[in-house]
Design a protein around this motif. Structure first.
Motif, PDB file in Angstrom:
ATOM      1  N   ASP A 246       5.338   5.794   2.800  1.00 22.38           N
ATOM      2  CA  ASP A 246       3.946   5.363   2.526  1.00 22.38           C
ATOM      3  C   ASP A 246       3.953   4.537   1.378  1.00 22.38           C
ATOM      4  O   ASP A 246       2.957   3.316   1.435  1.00 22.38           O
ATOM      5  CB  ASP A 246       3.181   6.664   2.330  1.00 22.38           C
ATOM      6  CG  ASP A 246       3.157   7.513   3.715  1.00 22.38           C
ATOM      7  OD1 ASP A 246       3.215   6.932   4.732  1.00 22.38           O
ATOM      8  OD2 ASP A 246       2.827   8.734   3.603  1.00 22.38           O
ATOM      9  N   VAL A 247       4.487   4.756   0.289  1.00 20.19           N
ATOM     10  CA  VAL A 247       4.176   3.787  -0.987  1.00 20.19           C
ATOM     11  C   VAL A 247       5.050   2.316  -0.616  1.00 20.19           C
ATOM     12  O   VAL A 247       4.166   1.405  -0.781  1.00 20.19           O
ATOM     13  CB  VAL A 247       5.149   4.675  -1.861  1.00 20.19           C
ATOM     14  CG1 VAL A 247       5.367   3.476  -3.093  1.00 20.19           C
ATOM     15  CG2 VAL A 247       4.418   5.789  -2.464  1.00 20.19           C
TER      16      VAL A 247
ATOM     17  N   GLU B 185       4.954   1.180   2.256  1.00 19.50           N
ATOM     18  CA  GLU B 185       3.816   0.588   3.308  1.00 19.50           C
ATOM     19  C   GLU B 185       2.676  -0.183   2.424  1.00 19.50           C
ATOM     20  O   GLU B 185       1.856  -0.971   2.422  1.00 19.50           O
ATOM     21  CB  GLU B 185       3.394   1.368   4.284  1.00 19.50           C
ATOM     22  CG  GLU B 185       2.628   0.967   5.362  1.00 19.50           C
ATOM     23  CD  GLU B 185       3.191  -0.248   6.446  1.00 19.50           C
ATOM     24  OE1 GLU B 185       2.301  -0.793   6.851  1.00 19.50           O
ATOM     25  OE2 GLU B 185       4.236  -0.110   6.468  1.00 19.50           O
ATOM     26  N   THR B 186       2.162   0.795   1.643  1.00 18.14           N
ATOM     27  CA  THR B 186       1.069   0.524   0.643  1.00 18.14           C
ATOM     28  C   THR B 186       1.372  -0.795   0.108  1.00 18.14           C
ATOM     29  O   THR B 186       0.471  -1.699  -0.236  1.00 18.14           O
ATOM     30  CB  THR B 186       0.681   1.773  -0.273  1.00 18.14           C
ATOM     31  OG1 THR B 186       0.435   2.748   0.566  1.00 18.14           O
ATOM     32  CG2 THR B 186      -0.669   1.394  -1.168  1.00 18.14           C
ATOM     33  N   SER B 187       2.493  -0.714  -0.645  1.00 13.02           N
ATOM     34  CA  SER B 187       2.726  -1.943  -1.439  1.00 13.02           C
ATOM     35  C   SER B 187       2.860  -3.432  -0.645  1.00 13.02           C
ATOM     36  O   SER B 187       2.359  -4.371  -1.014  1.00 13.02           O
ATOM     37  CB  SER B 187       4.185  -1.689  -1.982  1.00 13.02           C
ATOM     38  OG  SER B 187       4.561  -3.003  -2.567  1.00 13.02           O
ATOM     39  N   LYS B 188       3.429  -3.147   0.523  1.00 13.36           N
ATOM     40  CA  LYS B 188       3.119  -4.293   1.536  1.00 13.36           C
ATOM     41  C   LYS B 188       1.745  -4.718   1.765  1.00 13.36           C
ATOM     42  O   LYS B 188       1.354  -6.047   1.837  1.00 13.36           O
ATOM     43  CB  LYS B 188       4.006  -4.226   3.047  1.00 13.36           C
ATOM     44  CG  LYS B 188       5.459  -3.904   2.910  1.00 13.36           C
ATOM     45  CD  LYS B 188       6.090  -3.576   4.049  1.00 13.36           C
ATOM     46  CE  LYS B 188       7.449  -3.454   3.982  1.00 13.36           C
ATOM     47  NZ  LYS B 188       7.959  -3.058   5.270  1.00 13.36           N
ATOM     48  N   ASN B 189       0.826  -3.640   2.018  1.00 14.53           N
ATOM     49  CA  ASN B 189      -0.349  -4.050   2.250  1.00 14.53           C
ATOM     50  C   ASN B 189      -1.148  -4.645   1.145  1.00 14.53           C
ATOM     51  O   ASN B 189      -1.887  -5.742   1.283  1.00 14.53           O
ATOM     52  CB  ASN B 189      -1.110  -2.719   2.721  1.00 14.53           C
ATOM     53  CG  ASN B 189      -0.934  -2.201   4.040  1.00 14.53           C
ATOM     54  OD1 ASN B 189      -0.437  -3.021   4.684  1.00 14.53           O
ATOM     55  ND2 ASN B 189      -1.113  -0.710   4.034  1.00 14.53           N
ATOM     56  N   VAL B 190      -0.696  -4.234  -0.394  1.00 12.05           N
ATOM     57  CA  VAL B 190      -1.386  -4.754  -1.369  1.00 12.05           C
ATOM     58  C   VAL B 190      -0.896  -6.295  -1.676  1.00 12.05           C
ATOM     59  O   VAL B 190      -1.687  -7.139  -1.935  1.00 12.05           O
ATOM     60  CB  VAL B 190      -0.764  -3.813  -2.593  1.00 12.05           C
ATOM     61  CG1 VAL B 190      -1.214  -4.770  -3.952  1.00 12.05           C
ATOM     62  CG2 VAL B 190      -1.771  -2.711  -2.506  1.00 12.05           C
TER      63      VAL B 190
END
Length: 97
Positions: A54-55, A57-62
């Motif tokens: 999840d982290v 994935e969140t980093s990619k989204n950011v």
């Protein structure tokens, strides 16, 4: 044999039997505890893997959001220049009237 020896032998046999069964049960308890710890560690490891995923994935989204913000910034600059140019043309039209 006298009764004292018989009582001593019976007591000794009872002691040995209790030691044997307590060791047998404690080994089973140790194995059960080890299995429970292994199951718990597996659950924790799985949850940590999910959190790590999840982290990432969140980093990619950011990162994607940052790219979009930079793109929007350059588009806003272009719109501001276009509006500035339009105001100059409007001002010229108003002066010529």
């Amino acid at each position: 044999m006298n009764t004292q020896w018989i009582a001593l032998i019976i007591s000794l046999l009872g002691f040995l039997a209790s030691v044997y069964y307590s060791n047998k049960n404690s080994k089973k308890t140790d194995i059960d505890d080890a299995v429970k710890r292994a199951e718990l560690n597996t659950k924790i490891s799985t949850k940590l893997d999910n959190i790590a995923s999840d982290v990432r994935e969140t980093s990619k989204n950011v990162d994607r959001l940052r790219e979009e913000i930079v793109e929007h910034g350059s588009r806003i600059t272009a719109v501001e220049q276009s509006v500035k140019s339009a105001h100059h043309r409007i001002d010229k039209l108003e002066k010529s009237e």
